[in-house]
Design a protein around this motif. Structure first.
Motif, short mmCIF file in Angstrom:
data_model
loop_
_atom_site.label_atom_id
_atom_site.label_comp_id
_atom_site.label_asym_id
_atom_site.label_seq_id
_atom_site.Cartn_x
_atom_site.Cartn_y
_atom_site.Cartn_z
N THR A 127 0.76 -1.22 0.03
CA THR A 127 0.21 0.19 -0.13
C THR A 127 0.94 1.15 0.00
O THR A 127 2.12 1.19 0.28
N SER A 128 0.17 2.34 -0.26
CA SER A 128 1.14 3.59 -0.08
C SER A 128 -0.03 4.71 0.24
O SER A 128 -1.11 4.47 0.29
N ALA A 129 0.60 5.84 0.45
CA ALA A 129 -0.16 6.83 1.14
C ALA A 129 -1.23 7.45 -0.06
O ALA A 129 -2.24 7.76 0.06
N ASP A 130 -0.68 7.54 -1.38
CA ASP A 130 -1.68 7.77 -2.57
C ASP A 130 -2.62 6.93 -2.39
O ASP A 130 -3.78 7.18 -2.81
N GLU A 131 -2.23 5.52 -2.43
CA GLU A 131 -3.18 4.35 -2.52
C GLU A 131 -4.54 4.39 -1.46
O GLU A 131 -5.56 4.46 -1.84
N ASN A 132 -3.91 4.81 -0.12
CA ASN A 132 -4.92 5.01 0.74
C ASN A 132 -5.84 6.15 0.52
O ASN A 132 -7.09 6.10 0.90
N ALA A 133 -5.20 7.09 0.02
CA ALA A 133 -5.91 8.45 -0.18
C ALA A 133 -7.29 8.15 -1.33
O ALA A 133 -8.40 8.44 -1.09
N ARG A 134 -6.89 7.26 -2.24
CA ARG A 134 -7.85 6.81 -3.48
C ARG A 134 -8.76 5.80 -2.70
O ARG A 134 -9.97 6.00 -2.93
N ASP B 239 -12.87 6.55 -2.91
CA ASP B 239 -13.73 5.50 -3.31
C ASP B 239 -14.67 5.08 -2.33
O ASP B 239 -15.97 4.78 -2.55
N LEU B 240 -14.30 4.86 -1.05
CA LEU B 240 -15.00 4.13 -0.12
C LEU B 240 -16.38 5.38 0.29
O LEU B 240 -17.49 5.00 0.46
N CYS B 241 -15.77 6.45 0.59
CA CYS B 241 -16.74 7.53 0.74
C CYS B 241 -17.69 7.52 -0.41
O CYS B 241 -18.94 8.00 -0.07
N ARG C 90 -23.13 7.41 -2.12
CA ARG C 90 -23.77 7.43 -3.33
C ARG C 90 -23.52 8.09 -4.36
O ARG C 90 -24.24 8.54 -5.23
N ARG C 91 -22.28 8.65 -4.27
CA ARG C 91 -21.85 9.52 -5.45
C ARG C 91 -21.46 8.73 -6.67
O ARG C 91 -21.70 9.24 -7.65
N ARG C 92 -20.98 7.49 -6.14
CA ARG C 92 -20.61 6.50 -7.36
C ARG C 92 -21.19 5.19 -6.82
O ARG C 92 -21.23 4.97 -5.44
N GLN C 93 -21.19 4.18 -7.70
CA GLN C 93 -21.59 2.73 -7.06
C GLN C 93 -20.85 1.91 -8.26
O GLN C 93 -20.67 2.36 -9.36
N ILE D 167 -15.36 7.28 7.98
CA ILE D 167 -14.06 7.00 7.45
C ILE D 167 -13.55 8.24 6.93
O ILE D 167 -13.89 9.27 6.48
N ALA D 168 -12.23 8.36 7.68
CA ALA D 168 -11.41 9.56 7.80
C ALA D 168 -12.32 10.83 8.48
O ALA D 168 -12.77 10.42 9.64
N SER D 169 -12.75 11.72 7.90
CA SER D 169 -13.47 12.76 8.39
C SER D 169 -14.84 12.88 8.10
O SER D 169 -15.64 13.64 8.57
N GLN D 170 -15.20 11.78 7.34
CA GLN D 170 -16.70 11.65 6.71
C GLN D 170 -17.64 10.64 7.65
O GLN D 170 -16.86 9.44 7.77
N GLN D 171 -18.47 10.97 7.98
CA GLN D 171 -19.56 9.89 9.05
C GLN D 171 -20.77 9.70 8.02
O GLN D 171 -21.43 10.65 7.28
N PHE D 172 -21.14 8.61 8.01
CA PHE D 172 -22.39 7.85 7.30
C PHE D 172 -23.46 7.54 8.31
O PHE D 172 -22.93 6.56 9.14
N ASP D 173 -24.54 7.94 8.10
CA ASP D 173 -25.53 7.40 8.92
C ASP D 173 -26.53 6.33 7.99
O ASP D 173 -27.36 6.84 7.32
N LEU D 174 -26.41 5.17 8.07
CA LEU D 174 -26.88 4.14 7.36
C LEU D 174 -27.98 3.50 7.96
O LEU D 174 -28.14 2.94 9.25
#
Length: 340
Positions: free
Chosen positions: A10-17, A21-23, A28-31, A278-285
């Motif tokens: 892994t790398s810092a760039d990979e983790n940022a991506r 992707d997960l956020c 639901r910005r992408r699926q 995830i990081a600074s984003q919270q999701f209420d599912l």
């Protein structure tokens, strides 16, 4: 020839991506865009990140998954015919070759008939699979280039005639820019990307599954090892990313067939309300929310031919065995302006 040095897992760039992707998935910005992250290797004996392992187990232990056997038979029958068309290729670029067993079944039959190829370029997200490809190249006496790039977005440029191979039905795992993007447009966009990497001209070779029967498709993929393979993305997120409250036990894996888009969708579904961050984003599912991880598109032959022509390929051949839905497709492209 010494083996190529290993690439970092892994790398810092990979983790940022990965975070992006997960956020995007949970917002639901992408699926259907996270295929790259389903492969993963454990970093210790108790590490649940075992996407590579679950994939190999699924392929070996699930008889209803007809693709490997059908593809192997197709390649064995037509490898020599295909190789005659590609006799000028000096490099083989293998996109997501997988395990050593897969390389021996899907790549080596072409190499046997292509003595002109001296260089083996491997693009695979899995550290384990890259290591196996390096051992194969060393045994074959091939010069080796390894890449961990996501080949849907970045590819090593080939300035001399090359054969670009995408075996394993990987061409089916397109990542839609938008959920409404037509399948033929998505495929043409991907093929243009591959064509741009063949600056010195060459050939694109890939098998694809043309099966449209929902019952046999569900039977082929609905297996615990396959669901665990897709589910591994959640374990990988917990291990590699700054998360809080992301518990894989809050989800289950599933699949559904969308006939209008010729698409099998693989998803995770919340089993109860949860609030992962995830990081600074919270999701209420809420309970029973489905998040579409990856697709497997089952193309009709005419659609593939149209997309190849649109992407700048010609001399298209499609080989098929009687009674099999698998098709082996070969297409040629000329050098781009200023090459050769």
């Amino acid at each position: 020839m010494p083996p190529a040095p290993p690439l970092p897992a892994t790398s810092a760039d990979e983790n940022a991506r990965f975070i992006t992707d997960l956020c995007d998935l949970f917002a639901r910005r992408r699926q259907g865009h996270v295929d790259y992250w389903t492969y993963g290797s454990p970093q210790g004996p108790d590490d649940p990140v075992r996407g590579d392992e679950f994939w190999e187990r699924f392929v070996l232990n699930h008889p209803a998954y007809y693709l490997p056997a059908a593809e192997a038979a197709l390649i064995e029958r037509f490898a020599a015919d295909v190789a005659r068309r590609c006799a000028e290729a000096v490099s083989l670029v293998d996109l997501g070759p997988g395990s050593l067993r897969a390389i021996e079944t899907k790549t080596q039959p072409f190499l046997r008939h292509l003595p002109s190829i001296k260089r083996y370029v491997v693009v695979d997200a899995s550290v384990h699979f890259r290591d196996e490809a390096a051992r194969f190249a060393q045994a074959q006496g091939l010069a080796l280039e390894l890449s961990s790039e996501d080949f849907w977005s970045s590819l090593p440029i080939q300035s001399a005639p090359a054969l670009l191979l995408m075996a394993g039905g990987t061409i089916s795992n397109l990542c839609p820019p938008l959920p409404s993007t037509p399948v033929d447009e998505m495929l043409a966009q991907a093929l243009r990307h591959f064509r741009r990497s063949l600056r010195g001209g060459g050939w694109l070779l890939f098998p694809f599954d043309s099966n449209q029967d929902e019952r046999s498709l569900i039977s082929a993929y609905d297996h615990p090892d396959f669901h665990a393979f897709n589910f591994s993305i959640l374990h990988r997120a917990v291990r590699d990313l700054p998360t809080k409250g992301l518990d894989p036990r809050d989800f289950r894996a599933g699949l559904a067939w969308c006939a209008a888009r010729h698409e099998l969708q693989f998803f995770v579904e919340t089993q109860r309300p949860c609030h992962p961050a995830i990081a600074s984003q919270q999701f209420d599912l809420s309970a029973h929310e489905k998040f579409h991880l990856v697709s497997a598109y089952k193309y009709e032959k005419d659609l593939v031919s149209r997309a190849l022509h649109s992407a700048g390929f010609h001399s298209i051949e499609q080989h098929q065995l009687p009674g099999s839905p698998m098709v082996l497709c070969l297409a040629r492209c000329e050098p781009l302006l200023g090459q050769r």
